[in-house]
Write an enzyme that holds these catalytic residues in place. Structure first.
Site, PDB file in Angstrom:
ATOM      1  N   GLY A  42     -16.630   4.076  -7.830  1.00 17.95           N
ATOM      2  CA  GLY A  42     -16.431   5.341  -8.533  1.00 17.95           C
ATOM      3  C   GLY A  42     -15.011   5.642  -8.957  1.00 17.95           C
ATOM      4  CD  GLU A  94     -11.329   8.541  -0.441  1.00 16.95           C
ATOM      5  OE1 GLU A  94     -12.519   8.463  -0.126  1.00 16.95           O
ATOM      6  OE2 GLU A  94     -10.484   9.182   0.212  1.00 16.95           O
ATOM      7  CG  ASP A  95     -15.532   8.288  -6.065  1.00 19.62           C
ATOM      8  OD1 ASP A  95     -15.180   8.498  -4.878  1.00 19.62           O
ATOM      9  OD2 ASP A  95     -16.622   7.752  -6.346  1.00 19.62           O
ATOM     10  CG  ASP A  98     -19.913  14.733  -0.201  1.00 19.36           C
ATOM     11  OD1 ASP A  98     -19.902  15.944  -0.439  1.00 19.36           O
ATOM     12  OD2 ASP A  98     -20.945  14.114   0.099  1.00 19.36           O
ATOM     13  CG  PHE A 147     -24.758  15.175  -7.248  1.00 19.90           C
ATOM     14  CD1 PHE A 147     -24.539  14.454  -6.080  1.00 19.90           C
ATOM     15  CD2 PHE A 147     -24.988  14.486  -8.428  1.00 19.90           C
ATOM     16  CE1 PHE A 147     -24.550  13.063  -6.088  1.00 19.90           C
ATOM     17  CE2 PHE A 147     -24.997  13.098  -8.447  1.00 19.90           C
ATOM     18  CZ  PHE A 147     -24.783  12.383  -7.278  1.00 19.90           C
ATOM     19  CB  VAL A 148     -19.568  16.257  -9.918  1.00 16.39           C
ATOM     20  CG1 VAL A 148     -19.367  17.760  -9.948  1.00 16.39           C
ATOM     21  CG2 VAL A 148     -18.898  15.651  -8.699  1.00 16.39           C
ATOM     22  CG  ASP A 154     -23.363   6.327  -9.170  1.00 14.39           C
ATOM     23  OD1 ASP A 154     -22.650   6.878  -8.298  1.00 14.39           O
ATOM     24  OD2 ASP A 154     -24.350   5.624  -8.899  1.00 14.39           O
ATOM     25  NE  ARG A 160     -20.866   3.349 -10.833  1.00 12.94           N
ATOM     26  CZ  ARG A 160     -20.790   3.842  -9.604  1.00 12.94           C
ATOM     27  NH1 ARG A 160     -19.891   4.768  -9.319  1.00 12.94           N
ATOM     28  NH2 ARG A 160     -21.602   3.421  -8.655  1.00 12.94           N
TER      29      ARG A 160
HETATM   30  P1  5GP Z   1     -17.811  10.847   1.597  1.00 11.04           P
HETATM   31  O1  5GP Z   1     -19.075  11.591   1.934  1.00 11.04           O
HETATM   32  O2  5GP Z   1     -17.635   9.679   2.528  1.00 11.04           O
HETATM   33  O3  5GP Z   1     -16.620  11.742   1.567  1.00 11.04           O
HETATM   34  O4  5GP Z   1     -17.998  10.267   0.126  1.00 11.04           O
HETATM   35  C1  5GP Z   1     -18.670   9.031  -0.060  1.00 11.04           C
HETATM   36  C2  5GP Z   1     -19.058   8.739  -1.470  1.00 11.04           C
HETATM   37  O5  5GP Z   1     -20.209   9.509  -1.801  1.00 11.04           O
HETATM   38  C3  5GP Z   1     -18.105   9.039  -2.595  1.00 11.04           C
HETATM   39  O6  5GP Z   1     -17.086   8.074  -2.742  1.00 11.04           O
HETATM   40  C4  5GP Z   1     -19.063   9.015  -3.782  1.00 11.04           C
HETATM   41  O7  5GP Z   1     -19.281   7.681  -4.206  1.00 11.04           O
HETATM   42  C5  5GP Z   1     -20.335   9.577  -3.185  1.00 11.04           C
HETATM   43  N1  5GP Z   1     -20.473  10.998  -3.558  1.00 11.04           N
HETATM   44  C6  5GP Z   1     -20.223  12.067  -2.818  1.00 11.04           C
HETATM   45  N2  5GP Z   1     -20.421  13.215  -3.512  1.00 11.04           N
HETATM   46  C7  5GP Z   1     -20.820  12.841  -4.751  1.00 11.04           C
HETATM   47  C8  5GP Z   1     -21.138  13.561  -5.950  1.00 11.04           C
HETATM   48  O8  5GP Z   1     -21.113  14.807  -6.052  1.00 11.04           O
HETATM   49  N3  5GP Z   1     -21.498  12.818  -7.018  1.00 11.04           N
HETATM   50  C9  5GP Z   1     -21.543  11.456  -6.986  1.00 11.04           C
HETATM   51  N4  5GP Z   1     -21.912  10.855  -8.108  1.00 11.04           N
HETATM   52  N5  5GP Z   1     -21.235  10.747  -5.887  1.00 11.04           N
HETATM   53  C10 5GP Z   1     -20.860  11.432  -4.780  1.00 11.04           C
END
Ligand code: 5GP
Length: 187
Positions: A42, A94-95, A98, A147-148, A154, A160
């Site tokens: 991402g 990081e993208d 979350d 959710f984005v 994606d 993407r």
């Molecule tokens: P974490 O929960 O470990 O902080 O995030 C893990 C991964 O979940 C992110 O790098 C991303 O790939 C995916 N993710 C979390 N929130 C979103 C969202 O709102 N949209 C999308 N497309 N992916 C997400």
């Protein structure tokens, strides 16, 4: 671009301005070059724009983490960095942050390798979704619990390469993953 369940959070100009700001922050912070450690997949569009907007030299490397599974708490390294980061200034790119599980895991994993410094830079920060506390040094945009997609993010591999960041209705997407294709690609 404001069809049912879709809201543009950042348009292309706002994305550019955000990346410029972050690149300025990072370039002003290090004088000796950095390793940009990007989390696949991402962060790729963000990494490409950020690295070119920075005015200091950087090495680019990638790592990959096990697929996001909300609530499981399990994170594992799928692809490691190739560069030895010992003694280097490292910026994790990081993208989105979350739950924070990815960032927390990476902090532990990379700290063990004794970098000179470890900095976390994320394009999107969804603060209300945090499960573990993480310290982020540079944040593009904070969003509420929605959710984005777009700009690297994606839905089942789609969207993407859209150059906006958009909040979407996951109920709409779960019944039709292509629901926003026309709006996001053709307008
Ligand atoms: P974490 O929960 O470990 O902080 O995030 C893990 C991964 O979940 C992110 O790098 C991303 O790939 C995916 N993710 C979390 N929130 C979103 C969202 O709102 N949209 C999308 N497309 N992916 C997400």
């Amino acid at each position: 671009m404001t069809g049912p369940g879709l809201r543009v959070v950042l348009d292309a100009d706002a994305i550019d301005a955000t990346v410029e700001r972050l690149a300025g922050e990072l370039s002003g912070r290090f004088d000796d070059g950095v390793v940009l450690a990007a989390v696949l997949r991402g962060s790729v569009p963000f990494l490409a724009d950020l690295s070119r907007a920075m005015t200091i030299h950087s090495l680019i490397d990638f790592l990959a983490i096990t697929k996001y599974e909300r609530g499981t708490g399990r994170v594992r390294l799928l692809k490691d960095l190739d560069i030895d980061i010992t003694g280097r200034d490292v910026v994790v790119v990081e993208d989105i942050v979350d739950t924070g599980l990815t960032s927390a895991f990476l902090r532990g994993e990379l700290t063990r390798r004794s970098p000179r410094s470890l900095t976390f830079c994320t394009f999107v920060d969804r603060v209300p979704a945090r499960v573990v506390p993480v310290e982020l040094d540079h944040v593009g945009v904070e969003i509420p619990d929605e959710f984005v997609i777009g700009y690297g993010l994606d839905y089942r591999g789609r969207y993407r390469n859209v150059k906006v960041l958009a909040a979407v209705d996951t109920d709409v997407l779960s019944s039709d993953p292509d629901a926003y294709v026309d709006e996001l690609y053709l307008s």
